[in-house]
Design a protein around this motif. Structure first.
Motif, PDB file in Angstrom:
ATOM      1  N   ARG A  62       0.756  -1.418  -0.052  1.00 53.41           N
ATOM      2  CA  ARG A  62      -0.024   0.032  -0.068  1.00 53.41           C
ATOM      3  C   ARG A  62       0.864   1.235  -0.088  1.00 53.41           C
ATOM      4  NH1 ARG A  62      -4.413   1.626  -2.045  1.00 53.41           N
ATOM      5  NH2 ARG A  62      -5.313  -0.238  -1.322  1.00 53.41           N
ATOM      6  N   GLU A  63       1.974   1.162   0.662  1.00 45.02           N
ATOM      7  CA  GLU A  63       2.780   2.316   0.826  1.00 45.02           C
ATOM      8  C   GLU A  63       3.525   2.788  -0.573  1.00 45.02           C
ATOM      9  OE1 GLU A  63       6.581   4.101   3.491  1.00 45.02           O
ATOM     10  OE2 GLU A  63       5.668   2.370   4.258  1.00 45.02           O
ATOM     11  N   PHE A  64       3.932   1.327  -0.839  1.00 44.48           N
ATOM     12  CA  PHE A  64       4.655   1.654  -2.354  1.00 44.48           C
ATOM     13  C   PHE A  64       3.658   2.235  -3.411  1.00 44.48           C
ATOM     14  CE2 PHE A  64       6.194  -0.435  -6.338  1.00 44.48           C
ATOM     15  CZ  PHE A  64       7.367  -0.081  -6.196  1.00 44.48           C
ATOM     16  N   PHE A  65       2.397   1.566  -3.441  1.00 43.75           N
ATOM     17  CA  PHE A  65       1.319   1.949  -4.279  1.00 43.75           C
ATOM     18  C   PHE A  65       1.265   3.335  -4.234  1.00 43.75           C
ATOM     19  CE2 PHE A  65      -2.938   3.095  -4.714  1.00 43.75           C
ATOM     20  CZ  PHE A  65      -3.343   2.648  -6.148  1.00 43.75           C
ATOM     21  N   GLU A  66       1.013   4.070  -3.089  1.00 46.02           N
ATOM     22  CA  GLU A  66       0.901   5.621  -3.041  1.00 46.02           C
ATOM     23  C   GLU A  66       2.154   6.236  -3.575  1.00 46.02           C
ATOM     24  OE1 GLU A  66       0.062   5.877   1.156  1.00 46.02           O
ATOM     25  OE2 GLU A  66      -2.038   5.134   1.011  1.00 46.02           O
ATOM     26  N   ARG A  67       3.480   5.783  -3.146  1.00 43.91           N
ATOM     27  CA  ARG A  67       4.404   6.371  -3.672  1.00 43.91           C
ATOM     28  C   ARG A  67       4.618   6.309  -5.379  1.00 43.91           C
ATOM     29  NH1 ARG A  67       8.167   8.091   0.234  1.00 43.91           N
ATOM     30  NH2 ARG A  67       7.958   7.473   2.385  1.00 43.91           N
TER      31      ARG A  67
END
Length: 294
Positions: A62-67
């Protein structure tokens, strides 16, 4: 790490499945799965939880997706700023519209557009489904009729005018109506999506008349309605655009020429007015020119 890998990952998360993401990206599910697996190896972390029915991002995913979304948005902004400084649009224009209007008008607009702007390429989807412009990465949609409320930007291009038409042979066998009420004595051909009772709303200046339609033929394709009218099966209500050639060749004639159905608006729909790219702006301008030219 390549931007296309980031785009693939973002699309998989947005779509919620490899199959849907592969359809949007125009690739194979197996290839997309290998891309994401290789990405996880490079990062040394699991990004997706896969089950037989669905997939979802891990906390790290999820964090990688947002970045990744932020990175891709920044790249698109940079590309857009460069494109806006160019005198001529370049790149790929992805557009969608309904099948019938695509064949009647948009395909001609595309040919003119490609001739006028040789540095452009076009990917057009003529479809009956309502395409999600944002999630499917479509630049522009051409839509007919009233628009649903949305966050998309809609710019009017023109309108489709309608009339009643029949073959000369049919009118030789059946006395032509002189007022809308007389349509009940005629064979009627109707465009319809279902079997519900239909009505035609006709107007002549300030006069209006609502006609209940008991059609001999109902079909959800305007070309089929036109062909049935040309075959002498009855009177049809159709857009003037679709009968223009038949009128010139006298395969069809106008019935109740002083009466017409309400026109249907045609809009260009796109995601953002703030960053309107040259490729979209020039296509919209060309489409408006086509309507003004008749």
């Amino acid at each position: 790490m390549e931007t296309r890998t980031l785009r693939a990952f973002v699309k998989v998360v947005e779509a919620g499945s490899f199959t849907r993401a592969a359809d949007v990206l125009g690739t194979q599910k197996a290839h997309l799965s290998r891309v994401i697996t290789q990405l996880e190896r490079e990062l040394g972390s699991r990004l997706l939880v896969r089950t037989t029915r669905a997939l979802s991002p891990t906390e790290t995913g999820r964090e990688f997706f947002e970045r990744a979304q932020a990175i891709l948005a920044a790249i698109e902004d940079a590309e857009r700023s460069v494109a806006e400084t160019q005198d001529e649009p370049r790149g790929v224009l992805k557009l969608t519209c309904g099948v019938e209007f695509g064949l009647l008008a948009v395909s001609g607009w595309v040919r003119s557009y490609l001739t006028r702007y040789p540095a452009m390429r076009v990917e057009a989807e003529f479809t009956g489904r309502l395409v999600d412009l944002v999630h499917e990465g479509i630049d522009l949609a051409i839509r007919i009729g009233p628009l649903a409320d949305s966050t998309l930007v809609a710019r009017p291009l023109g309108q489709l005018d309608y009339g009643l038409f029949a073959a000369p042979g049919y009118l030789m066998q059946h006395r032509a109506p002189t007022r809308p009420a007389e349509l009940k004595n005629h064979e009627l051909i109707a465009f319809a999506h279902d079997s519900r009772v239909m009505q035609w709303m006709l107007s002549n200046g300030n006069q209006q008349d609502r006609i209940g339609v008991s059609a001999r033929l109902k079909v959800n394709n305007s070309f089929a309605v036109r062909d049935a009218a040309e075959a002498g099966l009855g009177i049809a209500q159709l857009p003037l655009l679709i009968v223009a050639d038949a009128l010139r060749a006298r395969r069809l004639v106008r019935v109740l020429p002083d009466w017409s159905a309400p026109p249907m608006p045609v809009h260009a729909v796109y995601a953002s007015a703030k960053f309107l790219s040259p490729k979209v702006r020039t296509f919209v301008e060309l489409a408006r020119e086509a309507f003004r030219a008749g």
